[in-house]
Scaffold this motif. Structure first.
Motif, short mmCIF file in Angstrom:
data_model
loop_
_atom_site.label_atom_id
_atom_site.label_comp_id
_atom_site.label_asym_id
_atom_site.label_seq_id
_atom_site.Cartn_x
_atom_site.Cartn_y
_atom_site.Cartn_z
N ASN A 22 22.34 78.13 30.20
CA ASN A 22 23.03 77.33 29.28
C ASN A 22 23.74 78.38 28.13
O ASN A 22 24.85 78.14 27.68
CB ASN A 22 22.31 76.22 28.43
CG ASN A 22 22.03 75.16 29.44
OD1 ASN A 22 22.79 74.12 29.09
ND2 ASN A 22 21.14 74.87 30.38
N TYR A 23 22.87 79.27 27.95
CA TYR A 23 23.56 80.27 26.98
C TYR A 23 24.90 81.16 27.45
O TYR A 23 25.60 81.05 26.65
CB TYR A 23 22.47 81.25 26.44
CG TYR A 23 22.74 82.47 25.76
CD1 TYR A 23 23.16 82.34 24.31
CD2 TYR A 23 23.54 83.75 26.25
CE1 TYR A 23 23.52 83.20 23.33
CE2 TYR A 23 24.09 84.79 25.37
CZ TYR A 23 23.97 84.41 24.06
OH TYR A 23 24.54 85.57 23.05
N ALA A 24 24.71 81.11 28.75
CA ALA A 24 25.81 82.03 29.38
C ALA A 24 26.95 81.12 29.32
O ALA A 24 28.10 81.53 29.22
CB ALA A 24 25.49 82.31 30.86
N VAL A 25 26.92 79.74 29.75
CA VAL A 25 28.09 79.06 29.60
C VAL A 25 28.70 78.74 28.12
O VAL A 25 29.84 78.93 28.06
CB VAL A 25 27.64 77.53 30.08
CG1 VAL A 25 28.64 76.50 29.95
CG2 VAL A 25 27.21 77.68 31.66
N ARG A 26 27.95 78.75 27.11
CA ARG A 26 28.39 78.74 25.78
C ARG A 26 29.06 80.12 25.65
O ARG A 26 29.99 80.27 24.68
CB ARG A 26 27.30 78.24 24.92
CG ARG A 26 26.79 76.95 24.98
CD ARG A 26 25.87 76.29 24.02
NE ARG A 26 25.61 75.23 24.25
CZ ARG A 26 26.11 74.20 23.62
NH1 ARG A 26 27.23 74.44 22.99
NH2 ARG A 26 25.82 72.77 23.63
N TYR A 27 28.39 81.06 25.94
CA TYR A 27 29.07 82.47 25.63
C TYR A 27 30.32 82.44 26.38
O TYR A 27 31.33 83.22 25.83
CB TYR A 27 27.96 83.66 26.19
CG TYR A 27 28.39 85.03 25.61
CD1 TYR A 27 28.15 85.35 24.36
CD2 TYR A 27 28.89 85.78 26.74
CE1 TYR A 27 28.66 86.64 24.07
CE2 TYR A 27 29.47 86.99 26.45
CZ TYR A 27 29.36 87.66 24.98
OH TYR A 27 29.88 88.85 24.76
N TYR A 28 30.25 82.45 27.57
CA TYR A 28 31.92 82.74 28.39
C TYR A 28 32.70 81.56 28.43
O TYR A 28 33.89 81.73 28.80
CB TYR A 28 31.25 82.95 29.89
CG TYR A 28 30.70 84.27 30.11
CD1 TYR A 28 31.50 85.54 30.00
CD2 TYR A 28 29.27 84.28 30.33
CE1 TYR A 28 30.84 86.71 30.06
CE2 TYR A 28 28.51 85.41 30.42
CZ TYR A 28 29.23 86.69 30.30
OH TYR A 28 28.80 87.77 30.54
N GLU A 33 33.77 71.92 25.76
CA GLU A 33 32.47 71.14 25.35
C GLU A 33 32.09 70.53 26.77
O GLU A 33 30.95 70.02 26.80
CB GLU A 33 33.03 69.89 24.31
CG GLU A 33 31.83 69.34 23.94
CD GLU A 33 30.74 70.01 23.04
OE1 GLU A 33 29.61 69.70 23.08
OE2 GLU A 33 30.94 71.16 22.53
N MET A 34 32.83 70.04 27.42
CA MET A 34 32.64 69.52 28.99
C MET A 34 31.81 70.45 29.67
O MET A 34 30.91 69.93 30.39
CB MET A 34 33.82 68.99 29.72
CG MET A 34 33.48 68.39 31.12
SD MET A 34 35.26 68.02 31.91
CE MET A 34 35.82 66.72 30.66
N ALA A 35 32.01 71.58 30.00
CA ALA A 35 30.98 72.58 30.31
C ALA A 35 29.91 72.57 29.78
O ALA A 35 28.87 72.50 30.60
CB ALA A 35 31.84 74.03 30.54
N HIS A 36 29.82 72.66 28.54
CA HIS A 36 28.46 72.64 27.82
C HIS A 36 27.55 71.49 28.13
O HIS A 36 26.37 71.58 28.57
CB HIS A 36 28.59 72.78 26.32
CG HIS A 36 29.44 73.90 25.71
ND1 HIS A 36 30.03 74.02 24.37
CD2 HIS A 36 29.82 75.04 26.72
CE1 HIS A 36 30.71 75.31 24.40
NE2 HIS A 36 30.48 75.86 25.57
N GLN A 37 28.18 70.43 28.09
CA GLN A 37 27.61 69.25 28.38
C GLN A 37 27.03 68.90 29.93
O GLN A 37 25.89 68.53 30.41
CB GLN A 37 28.46 67.84 28.17
CG GLN A 37 28.78 67.73 26.45
CD GLN A 37 29.39 66.47 26.28
OE1 GLN A 37 29.82 65.85 27.16
NE2 GLN A 37 29.63 66.22 25.06
N PHE A 38 28.17 69.20 30.85
CA PHE A 38 27.60 69.53 32.14
C PHE A 38 26.45 70.35 32.37
O PHE A 38 25.34 69.90 33.14
CB PHE A 38 28.86 70.09 33.12
CG PHE A 38 28.38 70.13 34.54
CD1 PHE A 38 28.62 69.03 35.31
CD2 PHE A 38 28.18 71.14 35.22
CE1 PHE A 38 28.26 68.98 36.61
CE2 PHE A 38 28.07 71.34 36.47
CZ PHE A 38 27.89 70.10 37.23
N ALA A 39 26.35 71.61 31.98
CA ALA A 39 25.18 72.52 32.14
C ALA A 39 24.08 71.83 31.30
O ALA A 39 22.93 72.17 32.10
CB ALA A 39 25.64 73.90 31.64
#
Length: 219
Positions: A22-28, A33-39
């Motif tokens: 989840n940290y990697a998704v937020r970093y890259y 916001e959709m990617a953050h929620q999906f992860a």
């Protein structure tokens, strides 16, 4: 409801891995916001699925020396007379219970008595319902002698997904009916071998509850 001790390490490592993911998704992808929620949702689903696998509910055991209790939650997939070649080397009545990844995977002793024999065998990882899994897969064999002198054999069998068998008993140990004696991670099977004149109380396809469902009555 508690979490089984076999799950502590796995659940901790999984939590760390998912947190890093989840940290990697937020970093890259900081603006998605959709990617953050999906992860986050995917991580919660994965963690809850693994968490439920290691659940360990408290149950009430009704002790009865004439009854054979199911050694695990699952579904009855085999009821037949067969040659047991490892210990008895004679014909026995076999009852097999298949445990899916959704079942509680605590293994319980079907009868009380003395552990006369216990052996671990390394082996293959055929699917648990394969006929040869009972003799070729990774497995343990435990024989319990009841107070009446009846010997019951219980075999833990690893499957294609289950690749880790744990046990907490040894030969010459006294055990109680319904006592937890092992755990199999992520899908498996247990075979119970009984005297051929044993009265079977279940049918193919029946759902069992470990330590509660009566699968047979001793004579």
């Amino acid at each position: 409801m508690t979490i089984h001790k076999e799950g502590y390490k796995i659940l901790f490592v999984l939590l760390c891995v998912l947190a890093l993911a989840n940290y990697a998704v937020r970093y890259y992808l900081p603006t998605s916001e959709m990617a953050h929620q999906f992860a986050l949702i995917a991580s919660l689903i994965v963690y809850l699925l693994v968490l439920q696998f290691f659940r360990n509910p408290k149950i009430q055991i009704d002790i009865n020396e004439n009854l054979v209790l199911a050694p695990a939650d699952g579904k009855v997939v085999v009821i037949e007379n067969t040659e047991e070649s490892e210990y008895f080397k004679t014909e026995r009545k076999q009852i097999s219970i298949f445990m899916s990844p959704l079942n509680v995977h605590v293994c319980r002793t079907p009868v009380a008595g003395l552990v006369k024999f216990f052996e671990y065998h390394a082996g293959k990882y055929l699917v648990a319902w394969h006929p040869k899994s009972s003799t070729e897969n990774e497995r343990t064999t435990m024989v319990v002698e009841t107070a009446n002198g009846v010997e019951i054999l219980v075999r833990q069998i690893a499957g294609a997904v289950a690749r880790r068998i744990k046990w907490y008993v040894s030969a010459n140990q006294k055990i109680q009916q319904g006592q937890e004696y092992g755990f199999i991670k992520f899908g498996s099977r247990l075979d119970v071998f009984l005297p051929v004149d044993t009265d079977v109380n279940v049918n193919i396809g029946d759902i069992t509850k470990g330590g509660r469902t009566v699968i047979a009555t001793l004579r």
